[in-house]
Design a protein around this motif. Structure first.
Motif, PDB file in Angstrom:
ATOM      1  N   MET A  76       0.827  -1.203   0.000  1.00 34.47           N
ATOM      2  CA  MET A  76       0.000   0.000   0.000  1.00 34.47           C
ATOM      3  C   MET A  76       0.864   1.257   0.000  1.00 34.47           C
ATOM      4  N   HIS A  97      -5.828  -7.600  -3.355  1.00 32.95           N
ATOM      5  CA  HIS A  97      -6.397  -6.949  -2.174  1.00 32.95           C
ATOM      6  C   HIS A  97      -6.107  -5.456  -2.172  1.00 32.95           C
ATOM      7  N   ARG A 100      -7.941  -3.556  -4.988  1.00 29.32           N
ATOM      8  CA  ARG A 100      -9.361  -3.285  -4.716  1.00 29.32           C
ATOM      9  C   ARG A 100      -9.509  -2.148  -3.702  1.00 29.32           C
ATOM     10  N   LEU A 101      -8.667  -2.143  -2.669  1.00 27.44           N
ATOM     11  CA  LEU A 101      -8.739  -1.092  -1.651  1.00 27.44           C
ATOM     12  C   LEU A 101      -8.385   0.277  -2.216  1.00 27.44           C
TER      13      LEU A 101
END
Length: 343
Positions: A76, A97, A100-101
């Motif tokens: 991230m 993951h 998508r976030l």
């Protein structure tokens, strides 16, 4: 275009090497995020690919879960800094993951039906999934594409990969004898939990039978028993495929290296724990010999047959290749499509 590529396994390095070159040739900006797993980082370094390792492969269920959490947090941060337009990965748990976030599209290629933990974690969040046409596992059909052939045709497409005999000789090729590459696996990936490979006795029996007939090159992730140690491959990591290309056969418990051998034009025997769809497809094409766990007693005999009978192999491989696209070109085309798609 800004492209982030996640490399978590040595095979991923080979899969994405040519797409990376293609992106950079047209002045796209590529960031490679890596993982300390076997020789993955060594391969990236040997190929001169700049990368940033985020984690080291965990051990066991708890270790892998902890590593995944650490990896996603670190990823991230990378996404915030780099701001990619698309993220690519083979399997793609972390990128799916984080993508998508953070609303970054993800294009994932994959080929193993047996990695159920990985696919359950990734498939609900992947934006584009590409699998071989022989893949038999459950997929999100609306977001899945199928491609003829195998992932190894990204790096080993005959039109672009040229085996180098001098590198093969430097890696241990014996031009005066038959040469066999033997691959042993450590069984530490997430889809290997609870599984075990060949016993020392099985491996030693194969070596005892084949050593008088051929020069053996044993590629192994872990320690080797004393009887096998003198045969360990000691060449450069990046040169083993040049050695394979000039060898007479590959035998072992790695489905990936068996399929690499098929792409390189070398008969292979695969005697592993799982038999993903692409191995079944290669067996139907007459390029790989499968030895299932219940057939292990015939392992030595099947290995000797592979060495002694190559009749028709080259014609079968040519027929198979005529139906297969260049997977590297597909990676780039799908990345372009996903980057252009409104999200």
């Amino acid at each position: 275009m800004k492209v982030l590529i996640e490399v978590v396994h040595p095979a991923d390095v080979l899969f994405y090497r040519r797409p990376i070159e293609m992106f950079e040739a047209r002045d796209d900006e590529v960031r490679v995020i890596s993982r300390h797993k076997d020789v993955a980082c060594d391969l990236l370094d040997e190929f001169g690919i700049r990368h940033r390792p985020l984690t080291k492969a965990g051990r066991g269920t708890v270790g892998l879960a902890r590593e995944l959490l650490q990896r996603e947090i670190a990823l991230m941060r990378e996404v915030r800094r780099f701001r990619p337009q698309v993220m690519l990965g083979f399997g793609g748990v972390a990128i799916s993951h984080v993508g998508r976030l953070m609303r970054v599209p993800t294009a994932v290629h994959y080929d193993s039906e047996n990695a159920t933990m990985q696919t359950r974690l990734a498939w609900p969040f992947v934006d584009s999934l590409t699998v071989p046409d022989a893949y038999t596992g459950a997929v999100p059909e609306a977001r899945t594409r199928r491609l003829a052939g195998i992932k190894e045709l990204s790096f080993f497409a005959p039109s672009v990969f040229r085996p180098d005999r001098e590198r093969a000789l430097a890696a241990g090729l014996d031009p005066a004898r038959a040469n066999i590459v033997m691959r042993l696996v450590e069984w530490r990936a997430n889809h290997d939990l609870g599984k075990a490979g060949w016993s020392d006795a099985e491996a030693e029996a194969i070596v005892a039978s084949l050593a008088p007939k051929a020069k053996l090159h044993v590629s192994a992730e872990g320690a080797l028993p004393d009887a096998l140690a003198p045969h360990r491959y000691t060449g450069r990591t990046a040169d083993i495929h040049h050695l394979m290309a000039f060898s007479d056969a590959l035998i072992g418990e790695s489905a990936t290296m068996a399929s690499e051998a098929a792409a390189l034009g070398v008969p292979a025997l695969y005697a592993g724990q799982d038999f993903p769809g692409y191995t079944e497809g290669l067996a139907r094409a007459g390029l790989v010999t499968l030895v299932r766990p219940e057939e292990r007693k015939a392992l030595v005999a099947r290995a000797l047959m592979l060495l002694e009978d190559r009749k028709g192999f080259d014609a079968r491989r040519a027929k198979w290749l005529s139906k297969c696209p260049d997977w590297a070109e597909d990676v780039v085309a799908e990345a372009d499509r996903m980057a252009r798609t409104p999200w």
